[in-house]
Design an enzyme around this catalytic site. Structure first.
Site, short mmCIF file in Angstrom:
data_model
loop_
_atom_site.label_atom_id
_atom_site.label_comp_id
_atom_site.label_asym_id
_atom_site.label_seq_id
_atom_site.Cartn_x
_atom_site.Cartn_y
_atom_site.Cartn_z
N ASP A 13 -2.60 8.80 -0.58
CA ASP A 13 -3.96 9.13 -0.15
C ASP A 13 -4.69 7.94 0.47
O ASP A 13 -5.91 7.81 0.36
CB ASP A 13 -4.79 9.68 -1.34
CG ASP A 13 -4.15 10.91 -1.94
OD1 ASP A 13 -3.54 11.68 -1.19
OD2 ASP A 13 -4.26 11.08 -3.17
N LYS A 16 -3.11 8.17 5.51
CA LYS A 16 -1.97 8.21 6.42
C LYS A 16 -2.16 9.26 7.51
O LYS A 16 -1.86 9.02 8.68
CB LYS A 16 -0.67 8.50 5.64
CG LYS A 16 -0.33 7.42 4.63
CD LYS A 16 0.88 7.78 3.79
CE LYS A 16 0.67 8.94 2.85
NZ LYS A 16 -0.29 8.70 1.77
N GLY A 40 -0.81 15.68 0.92
CA GLY A 40 -1.98 16.30 1.52
C GLY A 40 -2.56 15.31 2.50
O GLY A 40 -3.09 14.27 2.09
N HIS A 41 -2.41 15.57 3.79
CA HIS A 41 -2.86 14.63 4.82
C HIS A 41 -4.02 15.25 5.59
O HIS A 41 -3.90 16.35 6.11
CB HIS A 41 -1.69 14.28 5.76
CG HIS A 41 -0.58 13.55 5.07
ND1 HIS A 41 0.57 13.14 5.69
CD2 HIS A 41 -0.46 13.13 3.77
CE1 HIS A 41 1.35 12.51 4.82
NE2 HIS A 41 0.75 12.50 3.66
N GLN A 224 3.05 10.18 0.31
CA GLN A 224 2.87 9.39 -0.92
C GLN A 224 2.69 7.89 -0.59
O GLN A 224 2.27 7.58 0.51
CB GLN A 224 4.05 9.60 -1.89
CG GLN A 224 4.10 10.98 -2.53
CD GLN A 224 4.75 12.05 -1.67
OE1 GLN A 224 5.85 11.87 -1.19
NE2 GLN A 224 4.09 13.19 -1.49
P1 GDP Z 1 -3.24 10.65 3.07
O1 GDP Z 1 -2.61 11.46 1.99
O2 GDP Z 1 -2.81 9.22 3.04
O3 GDP Z 1 -3.10 11.25 4.44
O4 GDP Z 1 -4.81 10.62 2.73
P2 GDP Z 1 -5.71 11.90 2.33
O5 GDP Z 1 -5.98 12.68 3.55
O6 GDP Z 1 -5.16 12.59 1.14
O7 GDP Z 1 -7.01 11.15 1.81
C1 GDP Z 1 -7.73 10.26 2.60
C2 GDP Z 1 -9.17 10.78 2.72
O8 GDP Z 1 -9.97 9.78 3.28
C3 GDP Z 1 -9.29 11.97 3.66
O9 GDP Z 1 -10.33 12.79 3.21
C4 GDP Z 1 -9.66 11.33 5.00
O10 GDP Z 1 -10.40 12.19 5.85
C5 GDP Z 1 -10.51 10.18 4.53
N1 GDP Z 1 -10.48 8.97 5.38
C6 GDP Z 1 -9.45 8.45 6.09
N2 GDP Z 1 -9.82 7.28 6.67
C7 GDP Z 1 -11.11 7.06 6.30
C8 GDP Z 1 -12.05 6.00 6.54
O11 GDP Z 1 -11.76 5.01 7.19
N3 GDP Z 1 -13.27 6.14 5.95
C9 GDP Z 1 -13.62 7.21 5.19
N4 GDP Z 1 -14.84 7.25 4.66
N5 GDP Z 1 -12.76 8.22 4.94
C10 GDP Z 1 -11.53 8.13 5.48
P1 IMO Z 2 -0.02 11.94 -0.04
O1 IMO Z 2 1.08 12.09 0.96
C1 IMO Z 2 -1.19 10.97 -4.14
C2 IMO Z 2 1.64 12.01 -7.33
C3 IMO Z 2 1.21 13.11 -8.30
C4 IMO Z 2 1.89 12.62 -9.55
C5 IMO Z 2 3.21 12.05 -9.04
C6 IMO Z 2 4.38 13.00 -9.15
O2 IMO Z 2 -1.14 12.89 0.17
O3 IMO Z 2 -0.44 10.52 -0.17
P2 IMO Z 2 5.07 15.19 -7.81
O4 IMO Z 2 4.39 16.52 -7.67
O5 IMO Z 2 5.32 14.52 -6.51
O6 IMO Z 2 6.31 15.25 -8.65
O7 IMO Z 2 4.04 14.27 -8.64
O8 IMO Z 2 2.98 11.74 -7.66
N1 IMO Z 2 1.59 12.40 -5.89
C7 IMO Z 2 0.66 11.98 -5.03
N2 IMO Z 2 -0.45 11.23 -5.22
N3 IMO Z 2 -0.87 11.37 -2.88
C8 IMO Z 2 0.25 12.10 -2.66
O9 IMO Z 2 0.67 12.42 -1.43
C9 IMO Z 2 1.06 12.47 -3.76
N4 IMO Z 2 2.19 13.19 -3.91
C10 IMO Z 2 2.51 13.12 -5.21
O10 IMO Z 2 -0.19 13.15 -8.42
O11 IMO Z 2 1.16 11.55 -10.12
MG MG Z 3 -3.15 12.79 0.50
#
Ligand code: GDP
Ligand code: IMO
Ligand code: MG
Length: 430
Positions: A13, A16, A40-41, A224
């Protein structure tokens, strides 16, 4: 010209999705190479939010090829649903735009059932998985009883494979006191979804080889983060795949030299979803504030993310292990308004100073962070599109992070919006 692998440098998170989306304007092909719909991206484009789990983030761009590699575990029903959802948002998905490896392993309905049952069996010490069946599907792959995309083409032999797989799992389900799963039922469900999945099935290693020979630019999209890597993360509180940059090659069917620049996506503070050690975790007002300003709720499960200060020792370690060439520092705007910001520079373990995260889970849990204090900045970084727009103190924070992790900041992200991004160095032309 180098291909670029984007990987998370913390516990996932890191942003990415946003960075892959932004970079994909410079690429021709975007490839997912590990994980599944535990990811979840989030992309935000002109105020519209797209949430992707299995589909590569390049899918929103009309002329880019999206590829799901052999290293990914695919829940066909989740994929079908995701395609419908993204189509409803006006994004086109067709076999010219999306290719799925015929050797990718499938997540079947029994896998989330086992994931739940195993989490329950862990009692007070669960991993906190996403319960999507990721771990059990990878177990089946390694145990050589997995069902793969190519198996959907041959209903007869698929039945035999399911019988062997369910012979094993039904014994396990009985042991857990759960209901057994019928082979006929899974077979019928798979036959129903097969045409939808098979229309995208292809020989991914060849598609990528041809793209490479034609001089196309490939962007690998990791899911991840390195601290969730099954070898290098906070085991056993990890996921069941490798997110190490080398996996971009293994999980898509290319040689190691196909991965050029490794871009480590790094949040300007730290978060974690699920259980496990987290040395800089804050359970005070600062932690609460990071969570609120950063909207730290999981994209996949909606769970509240645990929040803490930036851990430079942790990122220095993942930069080293994964061979990260440069980082994209995200969410610096979330630190706007903090009077004091802390950076973890190492740990105290049983009275001794150490500068790395040890392998033992028990030792990880005893780490006490050693902090350096940093004065916050007046003004805002939110939405900045150039270095010159940043408060001087924010620039200092970025520079200090570079020094401490021993790696340059290649990109800086200042909001969720696609274009609120500052480029220091183009990773495709590094
Ligand atoms: P990922 O799993 O690495 O793709 O990240 P996620 O999408 O799960 O979580 C990142 C969150 O931060 C999302 O809600 C993005 O929209 C948000 N985000 C990404 N870059 C920035 C930033 O530079 N500033 C802020 N405030 N939010 C950001
Ligand atoms: P993105 O790509 C954050 C965590 C779960 C749990 C552990 C194992 O959005 O960054 P699993 O279901 O994979 O066996 O769970 O890994 N986890 C993540 N945490 N971002 C993710 O993906 C994750 N995918 C799995 O919360 O701790
Ligand atoms: Mg994510």
């Amino acid at each position: 010209m180098a291909n670029v692998a984007v990987i998370g440098s913390q516990w996932g998170d890191e942003g990415k999705g946003k960075i892959v989306d932004w970079l994909s304007s410079r690429a021709d092909v975007v490839v997912r190479f590990q994980g599944g719909h535990n990811a979840g991206h989030t992309l935000v484009i002109d105020g519209i939010t797209y949430k992707l789990h299995l589909l590569p983030s390049g899918i929103v761009r009309r002329s880019k090829l999206s590829v799901i590699g052999n290293g990914v575990v695919i829940d066909p029903w989740a994929l079908q649903k995701e395609i419908e959802t993204i189509r409803a948002q006006g994004v086109e998905v067709n076999p010219q735009k999306l290719v799925i490896s015929e050797s990718a392993t499938l997540i079947l309905p029994v896998h989330p059932m086992l994931d739940e049952a195993m989490e329950r069996a862990r009692g007070n010490d669960p991993i906190g998985t996403t319960k999507r069946g990721i771990g059990p599907a990878y177990e089946d792959k390694i145990a050589r009883r997995g069902v793969r995309v190519c198996d959907l083409r041959d209903p007869e032999s698929l039945k035999g494979k399911l019988e062997k797989m369910m012979f094993h799992h039904n014994a396990l389900l009985r042991g857990f006191g759960e209901k057994e799963v019928s082979v006929d039922e899974i077979h019928a469900q798979l036959m129903e979804v097969a045409p939808e999945i098979l229309q995208y099935a292809g020989v991914v290693w060849r598609v990528l080889d041809e793209a490479r020979k034609a001089g196309k630019k490939i962007l690998f999209e990791g899911a991840q983060g390195m601290m969730l890597d099954v070898d290098h993360g906070t085991y056993p509180f990890v996921t069941s795949s490798n997110m190490h940059a080398a996996q971009a090659a293994t999980g898509s069917g290319m040689g190691p030299d196909a991965v050029g620049f490794v871009l480590g996506i790094t949040k300007a503070y730290t978060t974690r979803v699920g259980s496990g050690p987290f040395p800089t975790e804050l359970e005070d007002a600062d932690g609460q504030r990071l969570g609120e300003q950063g909207h730290e709720f999981g994209t996949t499960t909606g769970r509240k993310r645990r929040c803490g200060w930036f851990d430079a020792a942790l990122v220095r370690q993942t930069v080293t292990i994964s061979g990260i060439t440069g980082i994209a520092l995200t969410k610096i705007d979330v630190l706007d308004g903090f009077k004091t910001i802390k950076i973890c520079i190492g740990y105290e373990l049983d009275g001794k100073q150490i500068d790395y995260i040890p392998a033992s889970s028990a030792e990880q849990a005893r780490l006490k962070p050693v902090y350096e204090e940093f004065e916050g900045w007046d003004g805002t970084t939110n939405g900045a599109k150039s270095w010159a727009e940043l408060p001087a103190q924010a620039v200092k924070y970025v520079k200090r992070i570079e020094e401490l992790i021993g790696c340059p900041v290649t990109l800086l992200s200042t909001s969720p919006e696609r274009d609120d991004t500052i480029l220091m160095q183009d990773p495709f032309h590094a």
